[in-house]
Design a protein around this motif. Sequence first.
Motif, short mmCIF file in Angstrom:
data_model
loop_
_atom_site.label_atom_id
_atom_site.label_comp_id
_atom_site.label_asym_id
_atom_site.label_seq_id
_atom_site.Cartn_x
_atom_site.Cartn_y
_atom_site.Cartn_z
N ALA A 256 0.65 -1.22 -0.35
CA ALA A 256 0.04 -0.08 0.27
C ALA A 256 0.91 1.26 -0.37
N GLY A 257 2.02 1.23 1.03
CA GLY A 257 2.93 3.00 0.57
C GLY A 257 3.18 3.00 -0.48
N GLY A 258 3.86 2.08 -1.05
CA GLY A 258 4.70 1.98 -2.60
C GLY A 258 3.69 2.24 -3.85
N TYR A 259 2.27 1.97 -3.63
CA TYR A 259 1.05 2.29 -4.40
C TYR A 259 0.96 3.11 -4.02
N TYR A 260 0.47 4.02 -3.16
CA TYR A 260 0.44 5.49 -2.40
C TYR A 260 1.21 6.40 -2.96
N MET A 261 2.25 6.27 -2.70
CA MET A 261 3.50 6.74 -3.37
C MET A 261 3.14 7.34 -4.98
N GLN A 262 2.94 5.89 -5.36
CA GLN A 262 2.53 6.41 -7.02
C GLN A 262 1.44 7.23 -7.35
N LEU A 263 0.18 6.98 -6.70
CA LEU A 263 -0.83 7.15 -7.00
C LEU A 263 -0.55 9.19 -7.00
N LEU A 264 0.56 9.44 -6.22
CA LEU A 264 0.63 10.88 -5.12
C LEU A 264 1.09 11.38 -6.98
N ALA A 265 1.98 10.63 -6.48
CA ALA A 265 3.52 11.14 -8.12
C ALA A 265 2.34 11.45 -9.73
N LYS A 266 0.86 10.24 -9.89
CA LYS A 266 0.03 10.71 -10.73
C LYS A 266 -1.04 12.03 -10.13
N LYS A 267 -1.19 12.15 -8.89
CA LYS A 267 -2.00 13.11 -8.94
C LYS A 267 -0.95 14.62 -8.70
N LEU A 268 -0.06 14.86 -8.43
CA LEU A 268 1.21 16.04 -9.13
C LEU A 268 0.73 16.18 -10.16
N VAL A 269 1.28 14.94 -11.25
CA VAL A 269 1.05 15.58 -12.77
C VAL A 269 0.55 16.08 -13.66
N THR A 270 -0.97 15.71 -13.19
CA THR A 270 -2.29 15.45 -13.11
C THR A 270 -3.02 16.53 -13.29
N ALA A 271 -2.55 17.86 -11.90
CA ALA A 271 -2.92 19.12 -10.97
C ALA A 271 -2.35 19.94 -11.99
N VAL A 272 -0.48 19.20 -12.47
CA VAL A 272 0.85 20.11 -13.51
C VAL A 272 0.61 20.15 -14.87
N LYS A 273 -0.30 18.95 -15.23
CA LYS A 273 -1.29 19.41 -16.43
C LYS A 273 -2.62 20.10 -16.89
N THR A 274 -3.37 19.80 -15.62
CA THR A 274 -4.69 21.08 -15.07
C THR A 274 -4.30 22.06 -15.19
N SER A 275 -3.33 22.69 -14.49
CA SER A 275 -2.96 23.70 -14.06
C SER A 275 -1.91 25.16 -14.94
N ALA A 276 -0.97 24.01 -15.51
CA ALA A 276 -0.08 24.33 -16.46
C ALA A 276 -0.11 24.60 -17.47
N LEU A 277 -0.23 23.46 -17.47
CA LEU A 277 0.37 23.06 -19.35
C LEU A 277 -0.69 23.15 -19.90
N ASP A 278 -1.79 22.90 -19.65
CA ASP A 278 -3.61 22.98 -20.31
C ASP A 278 -2.98 24.77 -20.25
N LYS A 279 -2.85 25.46 -19.96
CA LYS A 279 -2.79 26.85 -19.93
C LYS A 279 -1.94 27.49 -20.43
N GLY A 280 -1.24 27.21 -21.39
CA GLY A 280 0.20 27.26 -21.63
C GLY A 280 1.48 27.83 -21.55
N ALA A 281 1.84 26.40 -20.48
CA ALA A 281 3.16 26.94 -19.73
C ALA A 281 4.06 26.02 -20.07
N SER A 282 4.57 26.39 -20.61
CA SER A 282 6.10 25.64 -21.86
C SER A 282 7.29 25.32 -21.23
#
Length: 422
Positions: free
Chosen positions: A215-241
């Motif tokens: 569970a600890g390992g899987y949690y950390m994998q999901l944590l990385a996914k959560k952050l990258v998804t937020a970066v895509k939504t709030s930055a990359l999708d809004k023009g961040a290069s």
Amino acid sequence: MKSFVLAAVSAAALLTACGGGGNSGETKAKITSVKVVGASLADSGTFGFKFTVQSGTGTPYKVYPERIAATYGLPALCPAYVYSPTTSPFPYAANTAQTGCTNYAIAASAVNYVVGASTPGTGLFGTAYDIAPTSLIRQLADLATATGTFSSGDLLIVGEGSANDASNLATAYLLSRATSNSCAAAPCAATGDFRQLMATLIDSTTLASLTDIQAGGYYMQLLAKKLVTAVKTSALDKGASRVVMLNTLDVTKTPKFQATLETVTINQGAVAAGQIQQLLQGWIKAYNTALDSEVAALGSNSSKVAVVDFYTNFNAEMDDPVQYGLTNTSGTVCDQIYSQATSVTPTVQTAGATSLSPTYASGAVVGYCKDTTASTVTPTANNTGTTWWQTYLYADNFHPTPYGHQLLAQLVGKKLTEAGWL
């Protein structure tokens, strides 16, 4: 950052202490604004001070994102939020005293910011709050709202908040395994804390099928996914290069966590302490591997994101401090001041206990952990004269000295150069 086993320290640069972090001085990209989300290492003064050795002359030392901004010749960064204890439900408000602030980092922030009851075993890690300013998800959203559309001149630094997630994970795991005289044969009342934390990211069916280690390992994998998804939504999708993301260093090597492992050694033996450290290191590696994979999965957007390898470089720094101009990577400047300075009147702190925590924003640690006081102290280890503190890695038990921030800025600068952004 969070208490108990909070950890966040400067990563090592790939350069020697006398080396530079950039190119010949001409930047390859025209950066006109540096925007930041993160935790205490990146915080420009949300609490009225920065989490490093304090300046006795009134000019605060720069934290690493401020050094990066200076490399581009940009004005000093300022905090987008300020600590406001009367503000509800979270004690932070917009910084209206300054304009154009683009540093949203707040000490104690995390990717999956969790809060709950203060008593172990009753939900310490039971609820995740993405709406809290101390969540990197909220910071990214607030930054996106203020920015609108990112321009080609914007550089976004996604800082070290995941180190607090790793610390929360370690804390929950240790609490779930805690024993005392009253429950020596079994875990104490805190047993549920680890599973409560896991449940903030892992669905109940999956969680029920996993051991704690899995569970600890899987949690950390999901944590990385959560952050990258937020970066895509709030930055990359809004023009961040141009986005720089820091992975997670080995928090188990910081003075605070080392002190915790020493306690485990005393109570359960060296073998148990070593097993716990290896387990936590494995979970951190799971996060870092997942972060690389999630960024790669961004497709065409992946070239817009550069991942700084905190983990590898921090380990190199700890293994060969001389290469980086460091004389001490185990003690702290604040500990030395508290144990040696005649001007300090509070109770002398124990090794690894002195902390520039937000909890003590108006307390003695911030007031006494200054360069001017350090210069009057004869340290018990690595005495190199009145400037001894300048080559220590740790200011307190998990934050770097100004030199540690210099090394970290060099490391980030090297990655920017490799990406063609500096």
